[in-house]
Scaffold this active site. Structure first.
Site, mmCIF file in Angstrom:
data_model
loop_
_atom_site.group_PDB
_atom_site.id
_atom_site.type_symbol
_atom_site.label_atom_id
_atom_site.label_comp_id
_atom_site.label_asym_id
_atom_site.label_seq_id
_atom_site.Cartn_x
_atom_site.Cartn_y
_atom_site.Cartn_z
ATOM 1 N N ALA A 248 -0.680 -1.037 5.334
ATOM 2 C CA ALA A 248 -0.051 -2.314 4.467
ATOM 3 C C ALA A 248 -1.176 -2.728 3.779
ATOM 4 O O ALA A 248 -2.192 -1.474 3.617
ATOM 5 C CB ALA A 248 -0.594 -3.660 6.054
ATOM 6 N N ASN B 190 -10.549 -2.713 -4.814
ATOM 7 C CA ASN B 190 -9.197 -3.928 -4.430
ATOM 8 C C ASN B 190 -9.654 -5.366 -4.312
ATOM 9 O O ASN B 190 -10.142 -5.106 -2.865
ATOM 10 C CB ASN B 190 -7.917 -3.579 -3.791
ATOM 11 N N MET C 238 -7.039 -8.048 -4.152
ATOM 12 C CA MET C 238 -5.463 -8.128 -4.846
ATOM 13 C C MET C 238 -5.658 -9.716 -4.006
ATOM 14 O O MET C 238 -5.002 -10.620 -4.880
ATOM 15 C CB MET C 238 -4.590 -7.615 -3.877
ATOM 16 N N PHE D 39 -3.635 -11.493 -1.360
ATOM 17 C CA PHE D 39 -2.453 -11.476 -0.542
ATOM 18 C C PHE D 39 -1.252 -11.953 -1.988
ATOM 19 O O PHE D 39 -0.983 -13.100 -1.492
ATOM 20 C CB PHE D 39 -2.364 -11.905 0.573
ATOM 21 N N SER E 123 -9.200 -8.981 5.856
ATOM 22 C CA SER E 123 -9.292 -8.951 4.810
ATOM 23 C C SER E 123 -10.298 -9.039 4.157
ATOM 24 O O SER E 123 -10.534 -10.672 4.043
ATOM 25 C CB SER E 123 -7.914 -8.907 3.932
ATOM 26 N N ASN F 233 -10.596 -10.152 0.935
ATOM 27 C CA ASN F 233 -9.923 -10.758 -0.115
ATOM 28 C C ASN F 233 -9.517 -12.504 -0.101
ATOM 29 O O ASN F 233 -9.412 -12.946 -1.295
ATOM 30 C CB ASN F 233 -9.628 -9.865 -0.924
ATOM 31 N N THR F 234 -9.528 -12.565 1.026
ATOM 32 C CA THR F 234 -9.080 -14.166 1.167
ATOM 33 C C THR F 234 -9.885 -14.909 2.075
ATOM 34 O O THR F 234 -10.790 -14.328 2.963
ATOM 35 C CB THR F 234 -7.669 -14.213 1.815
ATOM 36 N N LYS G 134 -5.463 -6.117 13.195
ATOM 37 C CA LYS G 134 -6.144 -5.758 12.477
ATOM 38 C C LYS G 134 -7.917 -6.181 11.840
ATOM 39 O O LYS G 134 -7.860 -7.499 11.646
ATOM 40 C CB LYS G 134 -5.466 -5.292 10.866
ATOM 41 N N ASN H 275 -10.103 -1.887 8.519
ATOM 42 C CA ASN H 275 -9.553 -2.392 6.815
ATOM 43 C C ASN H 275 -10.683 -1.924 6.213
ATOM 44 O O ASN H 275 -11.146 -1.029 6.180
ATOM 45 C CB ASN H 275 -9.280 -4.083 6.835
ATOM 46 N N THR H 276 -10.659 -2.637 5.016
ATOM 47 C CA THR H 276 -11.147 -2.139 3.809
ATOM 48 C C THR H 276 -12.913 -2.472 4.408
ATOM 49 O O THR H 276 -12.969 -3.882 4.658
ATOM 50 C CB THR H 276 -10.869 -2.433 2.464
#
Ligand SMILES: Cc1cc2nc3c(=O)[nH]c(=O)nc-3n(C[C@H](O)[C@H](O)[C@H](O)COP(=O)(O)O)c2cc1C
Length: 333
Positions: free
Chosen positions: A64, A113, A115, A117, A178, A180-181, A215, A244-245
């Site tokens: 993803a 990253n 990002m 989303f 993630s 990043n959220t 995930k 994930n990362t």
């Protein structure tokens, strides 16, 4: 061939290079003769895996985040992936974090990253998925909540996305990992996760029985992983995607330590393989898609040996190029 193209791509800002690759792949997906040529030159071979009642033509998938808005998935299928996971898709369009938000670490074969989303939202992605289906490829849709949705209402976002995509996808992946959220990873806590997954699975059962995967983050402690697996097993999900990362900066030089975001690529490989092994030991009946730092066939084999049934690549495509899936499949026993 890729050794000639890569230096040119690496002269571009990473997000621009990625957009260019996606535009090229989208064009390939629209021209069947070009798709056949790409497939012949670079495409991965067959090595079937049967899982969840689906036939994967080989165990190598696209992770993803590469094709968030499902712009190029038909072209990506020409590279011979066994499965392609589009998304993360959120219910509404959102811009993501300010740029720059994607960084290359070539010496480490890694990316960072943040990002957040960015994407055009569920309606747009559903349009991209409707219509002709490339033959042979399994399509996953990875779903996540909008930034503006508080965690207390996260289940509403995930349920809406299940309603929207269960009819279109071969499997769904619930992204609660993630970095990043803000606050997203807190959805991995035992009670919260079980409640969320029960709501999401009830919605799925009412729409269409597609496999539902979760995930996970590689940054869960052993106790947190145990708790998360309890929640997954109690709710009855079909599988897990690991990982994930990471927010860890192990294996990364000093000047990158402070760059916020998730680290992927080579420095993540051993961590995510150990995580897969831990999941497989603790929950041997739960199928695993292994992802994190696969840059060579040997990296993929290590994940399969640790207990994964399928693998995915992302950062490896950036550094090793589009023939990585072919090379992995050729190395399978
Ligand atoms: C630029 C970028 C964007 C990503 N976006 C997403 C995403 O939207 N949803 C998701 O579940 N994972 C996302 N990921 C994580 C990847 O799917 C994968 O789990 C991770 O990068 C580890 O694999 P790799 O080392 O092969 O890249 C993203 C990774 C990168 C590098």
């Amino acid at each position: 061939m890729y050794s000639l193209v890569r230096p040119l791509l690496f002269r571009l800002e990473p997000e621009r290079a990625h957009a260019l690759a996606l535009a090229g792949l989208r064009a390939v997906g629209k021209l069947p003769p070009l798709c056949s040529l790409v497939c012949k030159l670079w495409g991965a071979g067959e090595h079937p895996v049967h899982l969840w009642g689906l036939r994967f033509r080989n165990p190598v998938g696209l992770a993803a985040g590469y094709d968030k808005d499902a712009l190029a998935w038909r072209g990506l299928a020409c590279l011979g992936f066994g499965h392609i996971e589009v998304g993360t898709v959120t219910p509404l369009p959102q811009p993501g974090n300010p740029r720059p938000r994607l960084f290359r670490l070539p010496a480490q074969q890694a990316l960072i990253n943040r990002m957040g989303f960015p994407g055009r939202g569920a309606d747009f992605v559903a349009q991209q998925l409707a219509g002709s289906r490339p033959s042979g490829v399994v399509l996953g849709v990875n779903i996540g909540k909008n930034k503006a949705t508080p965690n207390a209402r996260a289940a509403d976002d995930y349920r809406l996305l299940v309603r929207r995509f269960a009819p279109l996808a071969d499997y769904l992946a619930v992204n609660v990992s993630s970095p990043n959220t803000e606050g997203l990873r807190r959805l991995q806590a035992r009670r919260t996760l079980e409640d969320l997954l029960r709501a999401v699975l009830a919605e799925r059962d009412a729409v269409r029985q597609v496999p539902l995967l979760v995930k996970l983050s590689p940054d869960l402690s052993p106790q947190q992983l145990d708790d998360a697996l309890d929640a997954l097993l109690a709710a009855g999900v079909d599988g897990v995607i690991a990982t994930n990362t990471t927010v860890s900066r192990e294996g990364v030089p000093e000047h990158w330590q402070k760059e916020a975001g998730g680290l992927s690529g080579a420095p993540l490989a051993a961590r995510s393989t150990a995580f897969i092994r831990a999941i497989h030991t603790r929950a041997p009946s739960l199928p695993i898609i292994g992802v994190g730092g696969i840059l060579t066939p040997e990296d993929a084999l290590a994940k399969l040996e640790a207990g994964a049934s399928l693998v995915q690549v992302f950062t490896g495509l950036v550094y090793a190029g589009p023939t990585l899936p072919r090379r992995i499949v050729a190395a399978l026993p």
